[in-house]
Design a protein around this motif. Sequence first.
Motif: not given
Length: 150
Positions: A3-5, A9-10, A16-21, A113-118
């Motif tokens: 894992i590199k991230i 940071l994830v 940031g994605t939540c904010y943009l949405l 949900a995407g965060f949990v999946y990731y």
Amino acid sequence: MKIKIPPPLVALIFAGTCYLLAKYLPVGEFEFFGREALMYVMFGIGVVIVLIALFQFFKKKTTTNPLNPEKASSLVVSGIFKYTRNPIYLALLLFLIAFALKLGNAFNTVILAGFVYYMNHFQIRHEEEALTKLFGKEYKLYLKATRRWF
């Protein structure tokens, strides 16, 4: 796969994605009584969980670096780790929930949900493989006795 991230940071990327949405999606806004209070409660619980988990790592003198789980010197299975195998990731999820509540867009639940999946597929799986190699049967018993998130 290494894992590199770093997980914080994830979480920031997902925030940031939540904010943009929330900013650019013209639907999905919500408001309810106690939303702001719930936001602070979620954030506060996250802070408490992270502090307890870090204290337990330092007490056992083992690594807190999720990018190199194979460097763990001991297995932490007591305290908060008795209830969740990943309290710091749970805290990050609570921080994201608090942020999503602040933004007030229902579609951010998809991002959460995407965060949990990731985390399950790209971070936790790698950690579990490394810790199984390192601690063997003791870790396998811990996996069966304690849930991944809560």
